[in-house]
Motif scaffolding. Structure first.
Motif, PDB file in Angstrom:
ATOM      1  N   TYR A 115      -3.795  29.108  56.176  1.00 28.28           N
ATOM      2  CA  TYR A 115      -3.516  28.590  57.519  1.00 28.28           C
ATOM      3  C   TYR A 115      -1.967  28.058  57.463  1.00 28.28           C
ATOM      4  N   PHE A 116      -1.892  27.245  56.605  1.00 21.09           N
ATOM      5  CA  PHE A 116      -0.602  26.398  56.506  1.00 21.09           C
ATOM      6  C   PHE A 116       0.153  26.983  55.819  1.00 21.09           C
ATOM      7  N   MET A 117      -0.271  28.139  54.863  1.00 25.09           N
ATOM      8  CA  MET A 117       0.745  28.767  53.783  1.00 25.09           C
ATOM      9  C   MET A 117       1.474  29.930  54.504  1.00 25.09           C
ATOM     10  N   LEU A 118       0.774  30.551  55.597  1.00 25.93           N
ATOM     11  CA  LEU A 118       1.199  31.719  56.193  1.00 25.93           C
ATOM     12  C   LEU A 118       1.310  31.529  57.747  1.00 25.93           C
ATOM     13  N   THR A 119       2.400  32.093  58.154  1.00 18.76           N
ATOM     14  CA  THR A 119       2.798  31.892  59.492  1.00 18.76           C
ATOM     15  C   THR A 119       1.678  32.372  60.613  1.00 18.76           C
ATOM     16  N   ALA A 120       1.597  32.294  61.557  1.00 23.54           N
ATOM     17  CA  ALA A 120       0.773  32.758  62.713  1.00 23.54           C
ATOM     18  C   ALA A 120       0.947  34.191  63.261  1.00 23.54           C
ATOM     19  N   HIS A 121       2.122  34.698  63.032  1.00 18.06           N
ATOM     20  CA  HIS A 121       2.459  36.103  63.504  1.00 18.06           C
ATOM     21  C   HIS A 121       2.153  37.270  62.400  1.00 18.06           C
ATOM     22  N   TYR A 122       1.674  38.306  62.807  1.00 20.74           N
ATOM     23  CA  TYR A 122       1.257  39.316  62.031  1.00 20.74           C
ATOM     24  C   TYR A 122       2.668  39.924  61.505  1.00 20.74           C
ATOM     25  N   TRP A 123       2.862  40.493  60.196  1.00 18.50           N
ATOM     26  CA  TRP A 123       3.658  41.370  59.739  1.00 18.50           C
ATOM     27  C   TRP A 123       3.165  42.532  59.191  1.00 18.50           C
ATOM     28  N   LEU A 124       3.117  43.546  60.137  1.00 15.61           N
ATOM     29  CA  LEU A 124       2.417  44.760  60.011  1.00 15.61           C
ATOM     30  C   LEU A 124       3.334  45.598  58.705  1.00 15.61           C
ATOM     31  N   MET A 125       3.136  45.257  57.585  1.00 22.74           N
ATOM     32  CA  MET A 125       3.949  46.056  56.389  1.00 22.74           C
ATOM     33  C   MET A 125       2.659  46.428  55.450  1.00 22.74           C
ATOM     34  N   ASN A 126       2.939  47.151  54.512  1.00 24.41           N
ATOM     35  CA  ASN A 126       1.506  47.566  53.613  1.00 24.41           C
ATOM     36  C   ASN A 126       1.817  46.650  52.290  1.00 24.41           C
ATOM     37  N   PHE A 127       1.741  45.270  52.526  1.00 20.81           N
ATOM     38  CA  PHE A 127       1.774  44.420  51.498  1.00 20.81           C
ATOM     39  C   PHE A 127       0.382  43.616  51.217  1.00 20.81           C
ATOM     40  N   PRO A 128       0.141  42.937  50.208  1.00 16.25           N
ATOM     41  CA  PRO A 128      -1.184  42.103  49.990  1.00 16.25           C
ATOM     42  C   PRO A 128      -1.281  41.226  51.293  1.00 16.25           C
ATOM     43  N   TRP A 129       0.294  40.359  51.432  1.00 20.29           N
ATOM     44  CA  TRP A 129       0.120  39.232  52.326  1.00 20.29           C
ATOM     45  C   TRP A 129       0.449  39.862  53.828  1.00 20.29           C
ATOM     46  N   PHE A 130      -0.495  40.051  54.590  1.00 17.98           N
ATOM     47  CA  PHE A 130      -0.093  40.762  55.842  1.00 17.98           C
ATOM     48  C   PHE A 130       0.174  39.824  57.117  1.00 17.98           C
ATOM     49  N   CYS A 131       0.382  38.421  56.744  1.00 13.34           N
ATOM     50  CA  CYS A 131       0.997  37.594  57.712  1.00 13.34           C
ATOM     51  C   CYS A 131       2.577  37.562  57.260  1.00 13.34           C
ATOM     52  N   ALA A 132       3.298  37.164  58.243  1.00 14.77           N
ATOM     53  CA  ALA A 132       4.603  36.741  57.924  1.00 14.77           C
ATOM     54  C   ALA A 132       4.845  35.416  57.261  1.00 14.77           C
ATOM     55  N   VAL A 133       5.787  35.649  55.891  1.00 10.17           N
ATOM     56  CA  VAL A 133       5.795  34.473  55.069  1.00 10.17           C
ATOM     57  C   VAL A 133       7.368  34.238  54.719  1.00 10.17           C
ATOM     58  N   ILE A 134       7.842  33.118  54.716  1.00  8.53           N
ATOM     59  CA  ILE A 134       9.052  32.666  54.556  1.00  8.53           C
ATOM     60  C   ILE A 134       9.356  32.781  53.113  1.00  8.53           C
ATOM     61  N   ILE A 135      10.604  33.468  52.810  1.00  6.27           N
ATOM     62  CA  ILE A 135      10.857  34.107  51.437  1.00  6.27           C
ATOM     63  C   ILE A 135      10.878  32.636  50.394  1.00  6.27           C
ATOM     64  N   ASP A 136      11.401  31.581  50.842  1.00  2.64           N
ATOM     65  CA  ASP A 136      11.472  30.497  50.091  1.00  2.64           C
ATOM     66  C   ASP A 136      10.155  29.902  49.772  1.00  2.64           C
ATOM     67  N   VAL A 137       9.305  29.953  50.828  1.00  3.12           N
ATOM     68  CA  VAL A 137       7.827  29.611  50.232  1.00  3.12           C
ATOM     69  C   VAL A 137       7.181  30.589  49.339  1.00  3.12           C
ATOM     70  N   GLN A 138       7.478  31.929  49.398  1.00  2.27           N
ATOM     71  CA  GLN A 138       6.719  32.970  48.585  1.00  2.27           C
ATOM     72  C   GLN A 138       7.304  32.606  47.227  1.00  2.27           C
ATOM     73  N   ARG A 139       8.474  32.301  46.809  1.00  3.85           N
ATOM     74  CA  ARG A 139       9.190  32.213  45.706  1.00  3.85           C
ATOM     75  C   ARG A 139       8.938  30.437  45.178  1.00  3.85           C
ATOM     76  N   SER A 140       8.245  29.691  45.884  1.00  2.35           N
ATOM     77  CA  SER A 140       8.137  28.442  45.280  1.00  2.35           C
ATOM     78  C   SER A 140       6.936  28.331  44.326  1.00  2.35           C
ATOM     79  N   ARG A 141       7.243  27.257  43.707  1.00  2.13           N
ATOM     80  CA  ARG A 141       6.160  26.976  42.635  1.00  2.13           C
ATOM     81  C   ARG A 141       4.851  26.902  43.100  1.00  2.13           C
ATOM     82  N   VAL A 142       4.832  26.033  44.238  1.00  4.73           N
ATOM     83  CA  VAL A 142       3.397  25.741  44.971  1.00  4.73           C
ATOM     84  C   VAL A 142       2.669  27.196  45.220  1.00  4.73           C
TER      85      VAL A 142
END
Length: 276
Positions: free
Chosen positions: A98-125
């Motif tokens: 709930y906190f790692m993903l944004t509330a809006h859909y990102w309708l692309m064919n990837f495992p993470w279907f919610c919009a994700v900030i690129i800095d978060v996706q590349r972070s160690r956390v």
């Protein structure tokens, strides 16, 4: 187990993959800020589906191999406690989405279907959470299921030899052993469900781990996107086939299913009868 599998089909196939595959008809989802809630429910249902399979395997292991523990553990009360505990833990484990993903859909064919900030996706956390997520579902269940099955098979082989020798001495043959037939039915169901889970989940697990290794710099052979699509299809097929396996192999399951389907009509009939 069936309810968890059905929830995965609804939350993943109907509410996730169909909008992704036909996004022209689902553009309105971009303005609905509930994707992170959807993600929590989806991953919680998936965890329940996977870990219910593990608990089923452990239940069969106890019933077949641990006769002293069987009378205490294999009961409806224990089943309810175990299923409730797994459900609560699965929900708590996946709240972080709930906190790692944004509330809006990102309708692309990837495992993470919610919009994700690129800095978060590349972070160690993010990397740590994603790795732990794949370890808990389904890597650890893979190992537990295989280990429990090995112990179960070993026990059955040992006891079967001893039982055949005993019956040969007492009856002169080893035919007509009801106990052995019941064990064979239990072990066939156990192996079919376990093999179904392991084989159909393997592709998506391998692709996810391979893709994360590529992200963090361990570049080798790039897997085509069709492998990911195949993995998603097989994962969902695992949930569909489980219910079919229960219905085909278990008389009690079929009877309970009939009772559930007839229950509303039975209640209506009783109400009408009571009124008259």
């Amino acid at each position: 187990m069936v309810v968890a599998d059905l929830l995965v089909i609804i939350l993943d196939l109907i509410l996730r993959h169909i909008p992704i595959a036909h996004r022209e008809q689902f553009y309105f989802l971009f303005s609905i800020p509930v994707c992170n809630i959807h993600a929590v429910l989806l991953y919680a249902a998936t965890d329940c589906s996977v870990w219910f399979t593990v608990t089923f395997t452990f239940d069969r292991f106890v019933a077949i191999c641990c006769q002293k523990l069987k009378s205490k553990y294999c009961s409806e009360k224990t089943a309810a406690v175990v299923l409730g505990t797994v459900t609560v833990l699965s929900c708590l484990k996946n709240i972080f989405w709930y906190f790692m993903l944004t509330a809006h859909y990102w309708l692309m064919n990837f495992p993470w279907f919610c919009a994700v900030i690129i800095d978060v996706q590349r972070s160690r956390v993010w990397v740590t959470i994603e790795v732990l997520h794949h370890i808990l579902t389904p890597t650890l269940p893979f190992l537990l299921i295989l280990l429990l099955n090995v112990f179960t098979v070993r026990h059955i082989l040992v006891t079967s030899r001893a039982r055949r020798r005993l019956r040969a001495h007492t009856n002169g043959d080893g035919q007509g052993d009801t106990e052995m037939r019941n064990r064979k039915k239990s072990i066939v169901l156990l192996f079919v469900i376990s093999a179904n889970f392991v084989l159909l989940w393997s592709t998506v697990m391998v692709y996810s781990i391979w893709g994360r290794m590529w992200w963090i710099g361990y570049e080798s052979v790039a897997l085509d996107g069709i492998v990911q699509e195949l993995g998603f299809m097989l994962q969902l097929l695992s949930c569909c086939t489980n219910t079919a396996i229960y219905a085909v192999t278990q008389t009690k399951f079929r009877q309970q299913l009939k009772n559930v389907l007839k229950y509303p009509f039975t209640q209506i009939h009783q109400s009408i009868k009571f009124t008259h």
